[in-house]
Design a protein around this motif. Structure first.
Motif, PDB file in Angstrom:
ATOM      1  N   HIS A 137       0.838  -1.199   0.000  1.00  0.00           N
ATOM      2  CA  HIS A 137       0.000   0.000   0.000  1.00  0.00           C
ATOM      3  C   HIS A 137       0.875   1.253   0.000  1.00  0.00           C
ATOM      4  O   HIS A 137       0.619   2.196  -0.755  1.00  0.00           O
ATOM      5  CB  HIS A 137      -0.950   0.029   1.201  1.00  0.00           C
TER       6      HIS A 137
ATOM      7  N   CYS B 116       0.576   4.133  -2.685  1.00  0.00           N
ATOM      8  CA  CYS B 116      -0.183   5.267  -2.157  1.00  0.00           C
ATOM      9  C   CYS B 116       0.417   6.591  -2.642  1.00  0.00           C
ATOM     10  O   CYS B 116       1.624   6.746  -2.728  1.00  0.00           O
ATOM     11  CB  CYS B 116      -0.185   5.225  -0.632  1.00  0.00           C
ATOM     12  N   ARG B 117      -0.468   7.561  -2.905  1.00  0.00           N
ATOM     13  CA  ARG B 117      -0.015   8.864  -3.397  1.00  0.00           C
ATOM     14  C   ARG B 117       0.151   9.879  -2.269  1.00  0.00           C
ATOM     15  O   ARG B 117       0.549  11.018  -2.516  1.00  0.00           O
ATOM     16  CB  ARG B 117      -0.988   9.393  -4.441  1.00  0.00           C
ATOM     17  N   ALA B 118      -0.134   9.493  -1.049  1.00  0.00           N
ATOM     18  CA  ALA B 118      -0.013  10.432   0.077  1.00  0.00           C
ATOM     19  C   ALA B 118       1.452  10.773   0.319  1.00  0.00           C
ATOM     20  O   ALA B 118       2.321   9.899   0.275  1.00  0.00           O
ATOM     21  CB  ALA B 118      -0.620   9.830   1.337  1.00  0.00           C
ATOM     22  N   HIS B 119       1.708  12.076   0.568  1.00  0.00           N
ATOM     23  CA  HIS B 119       3.081  12.503   0.839  1.00  0.00           C
ATOM     24  C   HIS B 119       3.555  11.922   2.184  1.00  0.00           C
ATOM     25  O   HIS B 119       4.638  11.372   2.285  1.00  0.00           O
ATOM     26  CB  HIS B 119       3.176  14.031   0.843  1.00  0.00           C
ATOM     27  N   ASP B 120       2.731  12.077   3.211  1.00  0.00           N
ATOM     28  CA  ASP B 120       3.027  11.497   4.526  1.00  0.00           C
ATOM     29  C   ASP B 120       2.166  10.245   4.650  1.00  0.00           C
ATOM     30  O   ASP B 120       0.976  10.317   4.920  1.00  0.00           O
ATOM     31  CB  ASP B 120       2.707  12.500   5.634  1.00  0.00           C
ATOM     32  N   ILE B 121       2.778   9.108   4.438  1.00  0.00           N
ATOM     33  CA  ILE B 121       2.038   7.837   4.372  1.00  0.00           C
ATOM     34  C   ILE B 121       1.201   7.584   5.630  1.00  0.00           C
ATOM     35  O   ILE B 121       0.123   7.023   5.562  1.00  0.00           O
ATOM     36  CB  ILE B 121       3.010   6.668   4.068  1.00  0.00           C
ATOM     37  N   THR B 122       1.703   8.029   6.804  1.00  0.00           N
ATOM     38  CA  THR B 122       0.958   7.756   8.042  1.00  0.00           C
ATOM     39  C   THR B 122      -0.300   8.604   8.171  1.00  0.00           C
ATOM     40  O   THR B 122      -1.109   8.356   9.060  1.00  0.00           O
ATOM     41  CB  THR B 122       1.848   7.970   9.286  1.00  0.00           C
ATOM     42  N   SER B 123      -0.487   9.587   7.287  1.00  0.00           N
ATOM     43  CA  SER B 123      -1.729  10.376   7.312  1.00  0.00           C
ATOM     44  C   SER B 123      -2.798   9.779   6.408  1.00  0.00           C
ATOM     45  O   SER B 123      -3.957  10.191   6.463  1.00  0.00           O
ATOM     46  CB  SER B 123      -1.440  11.833   6.912  1.00  0.00           C
ATOM     47  N   CYS B 124      -2.438   8.804   5.595  1.00  0.00           N
ATOM     48  CA  CYS B 124      -3.389   8.162   4.684  1.00  0.00           C
ATOM     49  C   CYS B 124      -4.318   7.239   5.485  1.00  0.00           C
ATOM     50  O   CYS B 124      -3.854   6.328   6.167  1.00  0.00           O
ATOM     51  CB  CYS B 124      -2.633   7.353   3.633  1.00  0.00           C
TER      52      CYS B 124
ATOM     53  N   ASN C 265      -6.283   4.874   4.520  1.00  0.00           N
ATOM     54  CA  ASN C 265      -6.183   3.480   4.093  1.00  0.00           C
ATOM     55  C   ASN C 265      -4.911   2.828   4.632  1.00  0.00           C
ATOM     56  O   ASN C 265      -4.912   1.655   5.004  1.00  0.00           O
ATOM     57  CB  ASN C 265      -6.225   3.379   2.567  1.00  0.00           C
TER      58      ASN C 265
ATOM     59  N   ARG D 250      -3.386   3.773   7.405  1.00  0.00           N
ATOM     60  CA  ARG D 250      -3.580   3.654   8.856  1.00  0.00           C
ATOM     61  C   ARG D 250      -4.341   2.378   9.221  1.00  0.00           C
ATOM     62  O   ARG D 250      -4.124   1.813  10.281  1.00  0.00           O
ATOM     63  CB  ARG D 250      -4.322   4.875   9.394  1.00  0.00           C
TER      64      ARG D 250
END
Length: 153
Positions: A112, A116-124, A126, A128
């Motif tokens: 994931h 994932c395209r989120a810059h800060d992966i822990t804020s995504c 999905n 989490r």
């Protein structure tokens, strides 16, 4: 437990030769001997001589250590007469199952993160979801999750 060469098998190695064959230091083989995992034959001068049975024992030890078994667990596994052999092996199988499940969850989380395209992966949200059970204290195997950290992995 003394290994004897198989009739017709000419594979005999010194401690140095066997160590090189498996990418080990000679002191490792000597330690395994002291732990009761190996019992090489000796020549007339008292030098260790390893045969093919010893090579298979070394390979078994290497594979078992890679799977997380302790030397004591391996010693018991190799000793067919050990009274608690089945209990220890069943516990190891259960531990492998827990660790394999942890690894599969980690693989999915990593997959994931890769996609994932989120810059800060822990804020995504999905992402989490992959660790929510740990945050909530619901991870059923806290010991197995923390064990690699205690061992320095």
């Amino acid at each position: 437990m003394k290994s004897l060469p198989v009739p017709g098998d000419r594979s005999i190695w010194s401690v140095g030769d066997l160590a090189v064959r498996f990418g080990l230091e000679t002191h490792v083989l000597r330690h395994w001997e002291a732990m009761g995992l190996l019992s090489p034959a000796r020549d007339g001068a008292g030098r260790r001589r390893y045969g093919s049975d010893d090579a298979f024992r070394v390979a078994t030890i290497i594979r078992s250590k890679a799977a997380g078994m302790s030397l004591e667990q391996i010693r018991v596994m190799l000793d067919g007469g050990a009274y608690d052999r089945h209990v220890i092996l069943e516990e190891h199988i259960a531990d492998l199952g827990r660790r394999m499940a942890d690894m599969e969850r980690s693989r999915e989380m990593t997959r994931h993160a890769l996609e994932c395209r989120a810059h800060d992966i822990t804020s995504c949200p999905n992402f989490r979801a992959h660790v929510q059970d740990i945050v909530d204290g619901r991870a059923g195997h806290r010991k197995s999750l923390a064990e690699p950290l205690r061992r320095g992995r």
